[in-house]
Design a protein around this motif. Structure first.
Motif, PDB file in Angstrom:
ATOM      1  N   VAL A 168       5.048   0.526  10.285  1.00 37.22           N
ATOM      2  CA  VAL A 168       5.948   0.348   9.147  1.00 37.22           C
ATOM      3  C   VAL A 168       7.377   0.242   9.680  1.00 37.22           C
ATOM      4  O   VAL A 168       7.669   0.635  10.809  1.00 37.22           O
ATOM      5  CB  VAL A 168       5.845   1.532   8.153  1.00 37.22           C
ATOM      6  N   THR A 169       8.237  -0.271   8.867  1.00 36.16           N
ATOM      7  CA  THR A 169       9.645  -0.429   9.255  1.00 36.16           C
ATOM      8  C   THR A 169      10.438   0.829   8.873  1.00 36.16           C
ATOM      9  O   THR A 169       9.981   1.675   8.090  1.00 36.16           O
ATOM     10  CB  THR A 169      10.244  -1.652   8.552  1.00 36.16           C
ATOM     11  N   ARG A 170      11.635   0.919   9.425  1.00 41.39           N
ATOM     12  CA  ARG A 170      12.508   2.054   9.093  1.00 41.39           C
ATOM     13  C   ARG A 170      12.941   2.012   7.629  1.00 41.39           C
ATOM     14  O   ARG A 170      13.092   3.061   6.991  1.00 41.39           O
ATOM     15  CB  ARG A 170      13.732   2.039  10.002  1.00 41.39           C
ATOM     16  N   ALA A 171      13.131   0.830   7.114  1.00 45.06           N
ATOM     17  CA  ALA A 171      13.530   0.720   5.705  1.00 45.06           C
ATOM     18  C   ALA A 171      12.445   1.280   4.799  1.00 45.06           C
ATOM     19  O   ALA A 171      12.737   1.963   3.798  1.00 45.06           O
ATOM     20  CB  ALA A 171      13.823  -0.726   5.363  1.00 45.06           C
ATOM     21  N   LEU A 230       4.922   8.872  12.333  1.00 40.72           N
ATOM     22  CA  LEU A 230       4.010   8.343  13.365  1.00 40.72           C
ATOM     23  C   LEU A 230       3.839   6.824  13.220  1.00 40.72           C
ATOM     24  O   LEU A 230       3.811   6.103  14.229  1.00 40.72           O
ATOM     25  CB  LEU A 230       2.653   9.048  13.280  1.00 40.72           C
ATOM     26  N   CYS A 231       3.728   6.351  12.004  1.00 43.55           N
ATOM     27  CA  CYS A 231       3.569   4.896  11.791  1.00 43.55           C
ATOM     28  C   CYS A 231       4.830   4.149  12.218  1.00 43.55           C
ATOM     29  O   CYS A 231       4.747   3.038  12.778  1.00 43.55           O
ATOM     30  CB  CYS A 231       3.258   4.617  10.318  1.00 43.55           C
ATOM     31  N   CYS A 232       6.000   4.744  11.988  1.00 42.27           N
ATOM     32  CA  CYS A 232       7.236   4.084  12.392  1.00 42.27           C
ATOM     33  C   CYS A 232       7.360   4.051  13.904  1.00 42.27           C
ATOM     34  O   CYS A 232       7.841   3.058  14.468  1.00 42.27           O
ATOM     35  CB  CYS A 232       8.421   4.794  11.749  1.00 42.27           C
ATOM     36  N   GLN A 233       6.905   5.105  14.584  1.00 46.47           N
ATOM     37  CA  GLN A 233       6.957   5.122  16.046  1.00 46.47           C
ATOM     38  C   GLN A 233       6.033   4.068  16.664  1.00 46.47           C
ATOM     39  O   GLN A 233       6.370   3.478  17.693  1.00 46.47           O
ATOM     40  CB  GLN A 233       6.585   6.514  16.551  1.00 46.47           C
ATOM     41  N   ARG A 234       4.905   3.811  16.054  1.00 45.69           N
ATOM     42  CA  ARG A 234       3.942   2.831  16.585  1.00 45.69           C
ATOM     43  C   ARG A 234       4.164   1.433  16.022  1.00 45.69           C
ATOM     44  O   ARG A 234       3.392   0.509  16.329  1.00 45.69           O
ATOM     45  CB  ARG A 234       2.522   3.289  16.286  1.00 45.69           C
ATOM     46  N   ARG A 243      10.226   3.529   5.693  1.00 43.38           N
ATOM     47  CA  ARG A 243      10.175   4.984   5.891  1.00 43.38           C
ATOM     48  C   ARG A 243      11.290   5.687   5.112  1.00 43.38           C
ATOM     49  O   ARG A 243      11.073   6.728   4.481  1.00 43.38           O
ATOM     50  CB  ARG A 243      10.308   5.297   7.376  1.00 43.38           C
ATOM     51  N   ASP A 244      12.502   5.125   5.113  1.00 47.79           N
ATOM     52  CA  ASP A 244      13.619   5.743   4.403  1.00 47.79           C
ATOM     53  C   ASP A 244      13.466   5.650   2.887  1.00 47.79           C
ATOM     54  O   ASP A 244      14.111   6.414   2.147  1.00 47.79           O
ATOM     55  CB  ASP A 244      14.930   5.094   4.815  1.00 47.79           C
ATOM     56  N   ALA A 245      12.620   4.725   2.424  1.00 46.58           N
ATOM     57  CA  ALA A 245      12.423   4.591   0.974  1.00 46.58           C
ATOM     58  C   ALA A 245      11.498   5.656   0.419  1.00 46.58           C
ATOM     59  O   ALA A 245      11.270   5.694  -0.814  1.00 46.58           O
ATOM     60  CB  ALA A 245      11.868   3.212   0.652  1.00 46.58           C
ATOM     61  N   CYS A 246      10.975   6.534   1.255  1.00 47.25           N
ATOM     62  CA  CYS A 246      10.077   7.590   0.789  1.00 47.25           C
ATOM     63  C   CYS A 246      10.861   8.561  -0.119  1.00 47.25           C
ATOM     64  O   CYS A 246      11.960   9.010   0.241  1.00 47.25           O
ATOM     65  CB  CYS A 246       9.488   8.344   1.973  1.00 47.25           C
ATOM     66  N   PRO A 247      10.345   8.920  -1.308  1.00 47.92           N
ATOM     67  CA  PRO A 247      11.083   9.831  -2.207  1.00 47.92           C
ATOM     68  C   PRO A 247      11.225  11.226  -1.589  1.00 47.92           C
ATOM     69  O   PRO A 247      10.333  11.721  -0.888  1.00 47.92           O
ATOM     70  CB  PRO A 247      10.225   9.850  -3.471  1.00 47.92           C
ATOM     71  N   GLY A 295       0.812  -1.209   0.000  1.00 46.54           N
ATOM     72  CA  GLY A 295       0.000   0.000   0.000  1.00 46.54           C
ATOM     73  C   GLY A 295       0.854   1.271   0.000  1.00 46.54           C
ATOM     74  O   GLY A 295       0.591   2.216  -0.768  1.00 46.54           O
ATOM     75  N   PHE A 296       1.891   1.311   0.840  1.00 45.64           N
ATOM     76  CA  PHE A 296       2.755   2.501   0.892  1.00 45.64           C
ATOM     77  C   PHE A 296       3.599   2.620  -0.374  1.00 45.64           C
ATOM     78  O   PHE A 296       3.879   3.738  -0.839  1.00 45.64           O
ATOM     79  CB  PHE A 296       3.646   2.441   2.129  1.00 45.64           C
ATOM     80  N   GLN A 297       4.039   1.514  -0.927  1.00 43.77           N
ATOM     81  CA  GLN A 297       4.827   1.581  -2.161  1.00 43.77           C
ATOM     82  C   GLN A 297       3.995   2.122  -3.325  1.00 43.77           C
ATOM     83  O   GLN A 297       4.523   2.838  -4.190  1.00 43.77           O
ATOM     84  CB  GLN A 297       5.371   0.189  -2.495  1.00 43.77           C
ATOM     85  N   ARG A 298       2.724   1.810  -3.359  1.00 48.02           N
ATOM     86  CA  ARG A 298       1.848   2.375  -4.387  1.00 48.02           C
ATOM     87  C   ARG A 298       1.734   3.908  -4.219  1.00 48.02           C
ATOM     88  O   ARG A 298       1.658   4.644  -5.210  1.00 48.02           O
ATOM     89  CB  ARG A 298       0.476   1.723  -4.323  1.00 48.02           C
TER      90      ARG A 298
END
Length: 502
Positions: free
Chosen positions: A475-478, A468-472, A480-484, A440-443
């Motif tokens: 989602v994983t840190r990887a 916020l999703c990474c704190q709870r 989150r870091d893949a966000c453009p 879903g996030f990759q889309r």
């Protein structure tokens, strides 16, 4: 000196007449016993011991028959020694006696010959020749006339009496010696025995459960055609509906489609009506496993009537004739659903929306409505229940995508916090898996450039949502870091003509 002849023989040898061969009458008087003993004693005969055995039973019988024959001969002559004149009835009786006498003589002769040794075979006869004693078909029991049994038509390997000509008989295809090459083409038919009640359940139940997985009604039709259902065709709809009552909404939708496709190919509307009639009577037992069975059965009836799997007058048969309250509730539910749909085409939404058989656009629309309702009321449990009712676990990435896009296109920080809470609950309950969450996030990442055209603050909101999703732990840190990264616009020198570089 010549030995004395046997008793009673010298009379016949002397050639005396019948009157002279008769034994003299025993004398009467006081000395009768002594005279009788003296007169019956034969000259030169030795006295027998008290325990000596007399003549055998066979010899006595032969002697009696000879005396009887002699008596018959005497009756055939008159006193002057001439032939006697017979009346017609007496002549017939006399001829019958002569035939009986001949039979007795033949039987006596054959019995005497059987006690002797069998005659030797002819010199020219072979050991296996029918002329030998082993192949003689005459009776060996000492009785009978010595003729072959059944006129030569009996015995092992005998086809009949000599000279018998049999008529033509039609060949039987079931005969083991039937020659299909000589008789022509042969059509072989496979006979399938009719299924018993237990066998039908063992064959149909796995078939229906497998259908719930693939949803192909054509395969079920072919499998049912390979079974000899006989008079138990009505058991197929009742068994499928009973399994669907204990299953999901998608299973009930598939069952309604199956009943519609089976009518006219394997079942008839009367078979389906018989099945629903049986289920209406069995409702008290179905309620024990499925408390909502009356309402569900009413929906099945309404859907079957709309799909023309049941006759239109099915409900009219039970009006005013039903005593069971559960059956009345099911029939009332069916009547209400049919009254809402006036044209009675297809009650497609009677089981709700669910399952992978639904169109993608319809599922996307339902998920948008689910998320909008959640943003208005904030009830996570209701949103979770609606998502489970859709029964599309392989399509949950669409829910994540729509939720993130709804946050990016919104305003304020309230939608961000509310949507993160929903994603966290779905993640913790296991309803949305890690794979579906990442997809879903990759889309969203792939469509972020287009989303930024309508929502200029899309990058900032997405970064806040990911944090916020990474704190709870959603989602994983990887991920989150893949966000453009957000692109920056800058002006170049005046020599470039005032163009803007990306």
């Amino acid at each position: 000196m010549m030995p004395p002849p046997p008793p009673g023989h010298f009379l016949r040898a002397a050639g005396r007449g019948p009157a002279e061969r008769r034994a003299p009458s025993p004398p009467s008087g006081p000395g009768a016993a002594g005279m009788s003993a003296a007169s019956t004693a034969e000259p030169g005969a030795t006295a027998r011991a008290p325990f000596a055995s007399g003549p055998s039973a066979e010899q006595q019988q032969q002697q009696e028959e000879e005396e009887e024959e002699e008596g018959e001969e005497e009756e055939g002559e008159d006193g002057a020694g001439g032939a006697r004149l017979w009346a017609p009835p007496e002549k017939l009786l006399h001829e019958a006696r002569l035939k009986a006498k001949a039979k007795r003589r033949l039987r006596r002769t054959s019995s005497r010959d059987s006690a002797r040794e069998p005659p030797a075979e002819e010199p020219g006869a072979e050991p296996g020749s029918p002329k030998g004693r082993a192949h003689d078909r005459r009776s060996r029991g000492g009785k009978g006339r010595g003729l072959p049994k059944k006129g030569g038509a009996g015995g092992k390997g005998v086809w009949g009496a000599p000279g018998v000509v049999y008529g033509y008989q039609e060949p039987d295809a079931r005969d083991p010696n039937y020659d299909e090459v000589a008789q022509g083409d042969t059509v072989y038919a496979t006979v399938v025995p009719e299924l018993e009640e237990d066998e039908l359940e063992q064959n149909v139940q796995p078939m229906v459960l497998e259908y719930f997985e693939h949803g192909d009604t054509g395969e079920v039709v072919e499998l049912l055609r390979g079974l000899n259902l006989g008079g138990r065709r009505h058991a197929v709809p009742s068994l499928a509906v009973a399994l669907a009552l204990e299953g999901k909404a998608s299973h009930r939708e598939l069952t309604s489609r199956l009943l519609s496709d089976l009518v006219g190919r394997v079942l008839s509307p009367e078979d389906v009506a018989w099945a629903f009639d049986k289920m209406l009577r069995d409702l008290p037992d179905l309620i024990l496993d499925t408390p909502e069975a009356p309402q569900m059965l009413g929906q099945f009836i309404a859907r079957a009537v709309a799909d023309h799997a049941l006759p239109l007058g099915f409900l009219e048969r039970y009006r005013g004739r039903v005593d069971c309250e559960h059956a009345r509730a099911a029939l009332d539910r069916a009547a209400i659903l049919l009254s809402i749909k006036r044209d009675v085409n297809r009650l497609d939404n009677v089981w709700g929306v669910g399952g992978g058989q639904r169109p993608v656009k319809h599922l996307v629309k339902e998920m948008n409505l689910l998320l909008r309702e959640y943003l208005l009321c904030g009830e996570v449990s209701e949103a979770e229940r609606c998502l489970r009712a859709l029964e599309v676990p392989h399509f949950h990435h669409e829910l994540v995508y729509e939720a993130v896009v709804m946050v990016l296109e919104g305003s304020g920080d309230a939608p961000v916090t509310t949507m993160v809470t929903l994603l966290q609950v779905l993640w913790e309950t296991g309803l949305v898996t890690l794979d579906q969450m990442n997809r879903g996030f990759q889309r969203v990442y792939a469509a972020l450039a287009d989303l930024s055209l309508d929502a200029p603050l899309a990058h900032a909101r997405l970064e806040r949502l990911l944090e916020l999703c990474c704190q709870r732990g959603v989602v994983t840190r990887a991920l989150r870091d893949a966000c453009p990264a957000r692109g920056r616009k800058r002006f170049v020198s005046e020599g470039d003509g005032g163009r803007v570089k990306q």
